[in-house]
Motif scaffolding. Structure first.
Motif, PDB file in Angstrom:
ATOM      1  N   UNK A 116       0.667  -1.099  -0.136  1.00 11.62           N
ATOM      2  CA  UNK A 116       0.037   0.182   0.063  1.00 11.62           C
ATOM      3  C   UNK A 116       0.823   1.429  -0.065  1.00 11.62           C
ATOM      4  N   UNK A 117       0.908   2.266  -0.752  1.00 11.35           N
ATOM      5  CA  UNK A 117       1.197   3.385  -0.860  1.00 11.35           C
ATOM      6  C   UNK A 117       0.130   4.649  -0.619  1.00 11.35           C
ATOM      7  N   UNK A 118       0.431   5.459   0.412  1.00  9.35           N
ATOM      8  CA  UNK A 118      -0.484   6.420   0.566  1.00  9.35           C
ATOM      9  C   UNK A 118       0.068   7.557   0.567  1.00  9.35           C
ATOM     10  N   UNK A 119      -0.773   8.517  -0.246  1.00 12.39           N
ATOM     11  CA  UNK A 119      -0.143   9.734  -0.553  1.00 12.39           C
ATOM     12  C   UNK A 119      -1.283  10.737  -0.182  1.00 12.39           C
ATOM     13  N   UNK A 120      -1.019  11.373   0.702  1.00 16.99           N
ATOM     14  CA  UNK A 120      -2.125  12.524   1.642  1.00 16.99           C
ATOM     15  C   UNK A 120      -1.228  13.560   2.070  1.00 16.99           C
ATOM     16  N   UNK A 121      -2.273  14.363   2.524  1.00 16.60           N
ATOM     17  CA  UNK A 121      -1.571  15.609   3.265  1.00 16.60           C
ATOM     18  C   UNK A 121      -1.762  15.180   4.658  1.00 16.60           C
ATOM     19  N   UNK A 122      -2.835  14.598   5.324  1.00 11.40           N
ATOM     20  CA  UNK A 122      -2.761  13.926   6.636  1.00 11.40           C
ATOM     21  C   UNK A 122      -3.693  13.062   6.872  1.00 11.40           C
ATOM     22  N   UNK A 123      -4.894  13.022   6.386  1.00  7.83           N
ATOM     23  CA  UNK A 123      -5.721  12.049   6.047  1.00  7.83           C
ATOM     24  C   UNK A 123      -6.280  11.504   7.754  1.00  7.83           C
ATOM     25  N   UNK A 124      -6.713  12.138   8.328  1.00  8.61           N
ATOM     26  CA  UNK A 124      -6.831  11.949   9.801  1.00  8.61           C
ATOM     27  C   UNK A 124      -8.344  10.984   9.920  1.00  8.61           C
ATOM     28  N   UNK A 125      -9.323  11.651   8.995  1.00  7.20           N
ATOM     29  CA  UNK A 125     -10.566  10.816   8.761  1.00  7.20           C
ATOM     30  C   UNK A 125     -10.534   9.673   8.211  1.00  7.20           C
ATOM     31  N   UNK A 126      -9.789   9.404   7.116  1.00 11.87           N
ATOM     32  CA  UNK A 126      -9.658   8.213   6.545  1.00 11.87           C
ATOM     33  C   UNK A 126      -8.773   7.029   7.484  1.00 11.87           C
ATOM     34  N   UNK A 127      -7.805   7.552   8.067  1.00  8.58           N
ATOM     35  CA  UNK A 127      -7.028   6.766   9.062  1.00  8.58           C
ATOM     36  C   UNK A 127      -7.864   6.041  10.136  1.00  8.58           C
ATOM     37  N   UNK A 128      -8.741   7.181  10.669  1.00  7.86           N
ATOM     38  CA  UNK A 128      -9.499   6.750  11.747  1.00  7.86           C
ATOM     39  C   UNK A 128     -10.599   5.787  11.318  1.00  7.86           C
ATOM     40  N   UNK A 129     -11.179   5.994  10.419  1.00  7.85           N
ATOM     41  CA  UNK A 129     -12.243   5.208   9.728  1.00  7.85           C
ATOM     42  C   UNK A 129     -11.943   3.660   9.465  1.00  7.85           C
ATOM     43  N   UNK A 130     -10.453   3.603   9.159  1.00  2.88           N
ATOM     44  CA  UNK A 130     -10.117   2.079   8.638  1.00  2.88           C
ATOM     45  C   UNK A 130      -8.961   1.663   9.482  1.00  2.88           C
ATOM     46  N   UNK A 131      -8.699   2.141  10.732  1.00  5.96           N
ATOM     47  CA  UNK A 131      -7.571   1.852  11.652  1.00  5.96           C
ATOM     48  C   UNK A 131      -7.691   0.164  11.846  1.00  5.96           C
ATOM     49  N   UNK A 132      -8.784  -0.243  12.138  1.00  3.21           N
ATOM     50  CA  UNK A 132      -8.758  -1.810  12.099  1.00  3.21           C
ATOM     51  C   UNK A 132      -8.425  -2.447  11.080  1.00  3.21           C
ATOM     52  N   UNK A 133      -8.713  -2.122   9.849  1.00  2.00           N
ATOM     53  CA  UNK A 133      -8.248  -2.925   8.848  1.00  2.00           C
ATOM     54  C   UNK A 133      -6.616  -2.822   8.389  1.00  2.00           C
ATOM     55  N   UNK A 134      -6.230  -1.425   8.747  1.00  2.00           N
ATOM     56  CA  UNK A 134      -4.847  -1.186   8.633  1.00  2.00           C
ATOM     57  C   UNK A 134      -3.939  -1.903   9.688  1.00  2.00           C
ATOM     58  N   UNK A 135      -4.764  -2.024  10.768  1.00  2.00           N
ATOM     59  CA  UNK A 135      -3.704  -3.085  11.886  1.00  2.00           C
ATOM     60  C   UNK A 135      -3.541  -4.292  11.419  1.00  2.00           C
ATOM     61  N   UNK A 136      -4.613  -4.836  10.716  1.00  2.00           N
ATOM     62  CA  UNK A 136      -4.354  -6.194  10.158  1.00  2.00           C
ATOM     63  C   UNK A 136      -3.338  -6.343   9.009  1.00  2.00           C
ATOM     64  N   UNK A 137      -3.495  -5.226   8.221  1.00  2.00           N
ATOM     65  CA  UNK A 137      -2.092  -5.292   7.212  1.00  2.00           C
ATOM     66  C   UNK A 137      -1.052  -5.281   7.901  1.00  2.00           C
ATOM     67  N   UNK A 138      -0.742  -4.315   9.027  1.00  2.00           N
ATOM     68  CA  UNK A 138       0.450  -4.174   9.639  1.00  2.00           C
ATOM     69  C   UNK A 138       0.857  -5.340  10.142  1.00  2.00           C
TER      70      UNK A 138
END
Length: 282
Positions: A116-138
């Motif tokens: 996954x490549x993430x090109x954003x300014x800060x993406x607080x809302x996106x990160x908060x909404x999909x944090x559980x899925x991102x932790x699975x990826x991690x």
């Protein structure tokens, strides 16, 4: 591509099950019209039930032919007449939405991802909404995640982004990006998964869009001139199309450099980031 195939398979499965049930009902009515004494002794009722069964069976056959052949042919014809068919196919475009957060199927994309490549300014809302899925990826062994954000040491860039996004000033924008870097780092903690390839890159370009590039799908969102959140054109493209290649080449320009040019972004030393965490309350 994976998302498109998943949606197509789900739609075909539902259509197939519904068609099968209707077909079986039609067969049952035909059998019932001949085998039931209550119906077979009444000519008008027998004809009604038998004809109803025949209509159901014929409807399934017509619907199947429409679904498999005619509908796709009609869609291709419409696209050809509006000169969009080749552009859509060549671009690999599989989705357009005005909801950048809920339009794309991010939970499915993130869970299935290995890169996954993430090109954003800060993406607080996106990160908060999909944090559980991102932790699975991690937690996946061998996963690779690259976070690419504006360089917080570029005061002029911070001032420009603050003006665009309605932030009070450059230092506030700098703090938001540093908090985002820290929180992404908390999700993709390499100390908890030594096989995780996680890196942070800083660039000095004023972003004109944001994107999330997965192995086979890219999602990119344009920015708008008006302030505040809301509907923003978001495009979903599959690997192999020109839109995906455009994102791919942009990533290469940022982290690798292209055609003899140096990379537009610089890689950050994660150890130094952990030593100096930003203070969100500052």
């Amino acid at each position: 591509m994976a998302l498109r195939e998943h949606l197509r398979e789900r739609t075909n499965l539902r259509s197939g099950l519904a068609s099968l049930l209707v077909f079986l009902l039609g067969i049952a009515l035909l059998i019932f019209s001949e085998g039931s004494d209550l119906i077979s002794t009444r000519v008008w009722l027998k004809a009604l039930v038998a004809n109803l069964g025949g209509v159901l069976i014929a409807s399934v056959a017509i619907a199947f032919l429409w679904e498999m052949f005619s509908k796709r042919a009609l869609l291709d014809e419409l696209l050809e007449k509006t000169k969009l068919a080749e552009e859509v196919r060549g671009g690999g475009l599989i989705g357009i939405t005005l909801n950048p957060l809920r339009g794309p199927d991010f939970p499915h994309l993130i869970k299935q991802a290995q890169r996954l490549d993430i090109f954003v300014i800060y993406a607080n809302t996106w990160r908060a909404n999909f944090e559980s899925e991102l932790r699975i990826l991690a937690k996946k062994p061998g996963a690779r995640v690259r976070l690419i954000v504006p360089d917080t040491e570029d005061a002029e860039l911070m001032k420009q982004l603050a003006s665009r996004l309605g932030s009070p000033d450059g230092p506030t924008m700098k703090q938001k990006i540093e908090v985002a870097i820290a929180e992404f780092g908390g999700i993709f903690d390499v100390s908890k998964n030594e096989k995780l390839d996680y890196s942070v890159w800083l660039h000095r370009q004023a972003p004109v869009y944001s994107f999330y590039r997965f192995e086979n799908t890219a999602v990119f969102t344009t920015y708008k001139h008006s302030l505040g959140r809301g509907d923003t054109p978001t495009f979903i493209a599959s690997r192999g199309g020109s839109l995906y290649r455009f994102i791919e080449e942009d990533v290469d320009a940022l982290v690798k450099g292209t055609e003899g040019q140096r990379p537009l972004a610089r890689r950050v030393d994660l150890a130094n980031l952990r030593k100096q965490p930003p203070n969100p309350a500052a």
